[in-house]
Write a protein that holds these residues in place. Structure first.
Motif, PDB file in Angstrom:
ATOM      1  N   LYS A 175      52.248  30.124  44.653  1.00 31.11           N
ATOM      2  CA  LYS A 175      51.985  31.517  44.992  1.00 31.11           C
ATOM      3  C   LYS A 175      52.812  32.449  44.126  1.00 31.11           C
ATOM      4  CE  LYS A 175      52.372  34.844  48.782  1.00 31.11           C
ATOM      5  NZ  LYS A 175      52.750  35.033  50.191  1.00 31.11           N
ATOM      6  N   THR A 179      51.353  35.290  41.509  1.00 33.83           N
ATOM      7  CA  THR A 179      51.540  36.719  41.759  1.00 33.83           C
ATOM      8  C   THR A 179      52.429  37.376  40.716  1.00 33.83           C
ATOM      9  OG1 THR A 179      53.330  36.163  43.292  1.00 33.83           O
ATOM     10  CG2 THR A 179      51.139  36.524  44.232  1.00 33.83           C
ATOM     11  N   ASP A 184      45.111  38.559  38.059  1.00 40.24           N
ATOM     12  CA  ASP A 184      44.518  38.519  39.394  1.00 40.24           C
ATOM     13  C   ASP A 184      44.531  37.061  39.860  1.00 40.24           C
ATOM     14  OD1 ASP A 184      42.870  38.335  41.592  1.00 40.24           O
ATOM     15  OD2 ASP A 184      41.348  39.694  40.803  1.00 40.24           O
ATOM     16  N   LEU A 222      48.615  31.968  49.578  1.00 38.35           N
ATOM     17  CA  LEU A 222      48.067  33.304  49.332  1.00 38.35           C
ATOM     18  C   LEU A 222      47.300  33.840  50.532  1.00 38.35           C
ATOM     19  CD1 LEU A 222      46.796  32.845  45.667  1.00 38.35           C
ATOM     20  CD2 LEU A 222      48.532  34.488  46.403  1.00 38.35           C
ATOM     21  N   ARG A 223      46.686  32.947  51.295  1.00 39.82           N
ATOM     22  CA  ARG A 223      45.899  33.389  52.454  1.00 39.82           C
ATOM     23  C   ARG A 223      46.742  34.059  53.527  1.00 39.82           C
ATOM     24  NH1 ARG A 223      43.109  28.311  54.677  1.00 39.82           N
ATOM     25  NH2 ARG A 223      43.090  29.652  56.523  1.00 39.82           N
ATOM     26  N   ASP A 225      48.919  36.475  53.523  1.00 37.53           N
ATOM     27  CA  ASP A 225      49.003  37.946  53.538  1.00 37.53           C
ATOM     28  C   ASP A 225      47.772  38.616  52.921  1.00 37.53           C
ATOM     29  OD1 ASP A 225      49.467  37.245  50.930  1.00 37.53           O
ATOM     30  OD2 ASP A 225      51.580  37.831  50.935  1.00 37.53           O
ATOM     31  N   ARG A 226      46.642  37.917  52.916  1.00 37.80           N
ATOM     32  CA  ARG A 226      45.397  38.525  52.422  1.00 37.80           C
ATOM     33  C   ARG A 226      44.430  38.736  53.583  1.00 37.80           C
ATOM     34  NH1 ARG A 226      44.857  38.816  46.711  1.00 37.80           N
ATOM     35  NH2 ARG A 226      46.963  38.456  45.904  1.00 37.80           N
ATOM     36  N   ARG A 227      43.648  39.762  53.507  1.00 41.98           N
ATOM     37  CA  ARG A 227      42.677  40.084  54.555  1.00 41.98           C
ATOM     38  C   ARG A 227      41.340  40.455  53.907  1.00 41.98           C
ATOM     39  NH1 ARG A 227      46.122  38.009  56.720  1.00 41.98           N
ATOM     40  NH2 ARG A 227      47.372  38.606  58.541  1.00 41.98           N
ATOM     41  N   ASP A 230      39.252  39.569  50.110  1.00 41.57           N
ATOM     42  CA  ASP A 230      40.152  38.661  49.393  1.00 41.57           C
ATOM     43  C   ASP A 230      40.327  37.350  50.150  1.00 41.57           C
ATOM     44  OD1 ASP A 230      40.505  40.355  47.318  1.00 41.57           O
ATOM     45  OD2 ASP A 230      42.592  40.861  47.744  1.00 41.57           O
ATOM     46  N   ARG A 231      40.496  37.455  51.470  1.00 44.34           N
ATOM     47  CA  ARG A 231      40.703  36.248  52.267  1.00 44.34           C
ATOM     48  C   ARG A 231      39.455  35.368  52.239  1.00 44.34           C
ATOM     49  NH1 ARG A 231      40.078  34.482  57.478  1.00 44.34           N
ATOM     50  NH2 ARG A 231      41.694  33.049  58.239  1.00 44.34           N
ATOM     51  N   LEU A 234      39.346  33.565  48.978  1.00 47.89           N
ATOM     52  CA  LEU A 234      40.317  32.472  48.960  1.00 47.89           C
ATOM     53  C   LEU A 234      39.812  31.273  49.756  1.00 47.89           C
ATOM     54  CD1 LEU A 234      43.642  34.475  49.303  1.00 47.89           C
ATOM     55  CD2 LEU A 234      42.957  33.071  47.343  1.00 47.89           C
TER      56      LEU A 234
END
Length: 477
Positions: A175, A179, A184, A222-223, A225-227, A230-231, A234
């Motif tokens: 991760k 980042t 991206d 990564l999942r 803190d992604r919503r 984006d989630r 992923l």
């Protein structure tokens, strides 16, 4: 907090309530002897900790896969597997309880056992490397070695070299590296998957699996803190990487690990909300069942996938192709022929949706490859050899390992049709690719060929092939 939370006392067990309770208590005894929490063991063997807790309490029957995972991860030397087998055979509680379950005693090794997850190797594939060995009587057999044993024999440098051979874009990611790189992360993961697929076909799964598993771990991080979109992307990527990992283990002949990763892929596909992706994973599960020679699963899962697919989609033709082989495994030649005709009709009438990335490799030659494999199962070896030859001639450049698989299957078909010298010549071509890629599919086919050609061992071409096989396999100690 769960049953494994800090400060909580584990539930008291009742091992003498039933054989199921006895097994659960024995599994916990081994875990506690190793001083492992449910959570830590769960991460190592990749089973749900709540399910594991219910099994240990005797509230739910243990699957064979879970018992095997416990046995291997905890170093139980087969004792848990044997106990489970006795229960399935109907052994009484009295027959099982010759020792005290709460005190495993001297049969539990004192030394701590490192979990697969702690070494970066996923537990489901621990048992999964089968290596060919020439026996004293001239046969080739496959001996199962754990990955840890094999890496120990080769040295740590071999594992490092396997990953370092990959292009920089496909090296294991985390991760933080994704980042901090400025790129991206999602686009980077998509590009990396493409590179890994290309390298798998060129160099085989051994070099690629560690990198794929690292990418999956990075996606899961990564999942967190992604919503939103984006989630979902992923989750789609996690599905695709898990399916790739399943395919790599399938090519190695490690079917238990392949099943594990395909289950992971199916679960992630449902969470992603992408029905087309779920359909593709179901179709792939049918293909895996065919390789495992499970005709019922191959047909039923393929039919489920075809029912989910758009009738005019490429995925419907993919599912039908994989399902057709299941009928051959049932030894139903008439139904096999009808099933392949159906697959060809679906392919001919499909709408080649350019926006769909699933099954883009499906063409008439691919269907012919599977039909040839089915003909071989049904005993039509000359027809099978001709089918494989047609597919090889039409195979696009770059499909190096697949070419080796088709060559090996053509060679086996030729041998069984009585064309020994031609079979040996084709077998040598396949062997060269098999050595380069480490494909278990190639080596298993060539092992069959080696046995089939033994009665023609004095034929010059056959003796050359068998000499080459001798050099390619481990010599029996």
């Amino acid at each position: 907090m769960g049953e494994d939370g800090m400060g909580q006392r584990p539930n008291e067990l009742t091992p003498h309530a039933s054989p199921q309770h006895y097994l659960g208590a024995e599994m916990r005894a081994w875990r506690e002897q190793r001083r492992l929490s449910l959570g830590k063991l769960s991460k190592g063997i990749m089973f749900n900790s709540s399910y594991m807790a219910r099994v240990e309490r005797g509230g739910q029957a243990a699957s064979a896969a879970l018992v095997e995972a416990y046995d291997r991860a905890l170093g139980a030397a087969g004792s848990l597997v044997r106990l489970h087998a006795k229960i399935l055979e109907g052994a009484s509680l009295e027959a099982l309880s010759s020792g005290h379950v709460a005190n495993p005693g001297p049969h539990v090794a004192k030394a701590p056992v490192a979990l697969a997850g702690e070494s970066g190797i996923q537990a489901p594939s621990e048992e999964g490397i089968s290596v060919p060995v020439r026996t004293d009587d001239g046969r080739i057999i496959f001996v199962s070695l754990s990955r840890r044993s094999l890496l120990g024999a080769l040295g740590a440098g071999a594992a490092i070299a396997a990953v370092s051979d990959l292009p920089a874009a496909a090296r294991p990611a985390s991760k933080s590296s994704l980042t901090l790189s400025g790129a991206d992360p999602i686009e980077h993961l998509k590009a990396t998957r493409r590179v890994l697929i290309d390298n798998d076909n060129l160099f085989g799964p051994h070099r690629v699996i560690p990198a794929v598993q690292q990418q999956i771990a990075a996606i899961k991080e990564l999942r967190v803190d992604r919503r939103g979109a984006d989630r979902r992307q992923l989750l789609q990527l996690q599905t695709q990487y898990s399916e790739l990992c399943g395919w790599l283990h399938q090519d190695l002949g490690d079917f238990r690990a392949a099943q594990h990763w395909m289950r992971e892929a199916l679960e992630a596909s449902h969470m992603s909300g992408d029905p087309e992706l779920t359909t593709y994973i179901l179709a792939r599960r049918s293909q895996l069942a065919g390789d495992m020679r499970d005709p019922v699963e191959a047909v039923d899962v393929a039919e489920a996938a075809e029912d989910m697919a758009d009738p005019h989609s490429r995925l419907a033709a993919v599912a039908a192709t994989f399902g057709a082989h299941g009928h051959a495994l049932r030894n139903d030649s008439e139904m096999t022929q009808r099933a392949y005709e159906h697959a060809r009709e679906l392919h001919a009438s499909m709408d080649p949706d350019p926006s769909s990335s699933w099954g883009v490799w499906l063409d008439a030659a691919y269907i012919e490859v599977h039909r040839a494999q089915s003909l071989a199962v049904l005993g039509d070896h000359r027809g099978a050899a001709a089918g494989f030859r047609t597919a090889i001639e039409q195979l696009p450049a770059g499909y190096h390992r697949d070419r080796g698989v088709y060559l090996a299957r053509e060679a086996v078909a030729l041998g069984r049709a009585g064309e020994a010298e031609q079979a040996a010549t084709v077998g040598l071509q396949a062997l060269s690719i098999g050595v380069e890629t480490g494909s278990a599919r190639i080596s298993r086919e060539l092992t069959q060929l080696d046995g089939d050609l033994s009665r023609w061992r004095t034929v010059p071409g056959v003796s050359d092939f068998r000499d080459a096989m001798n050099e390619a396999v481990l010599k029996q100690a």
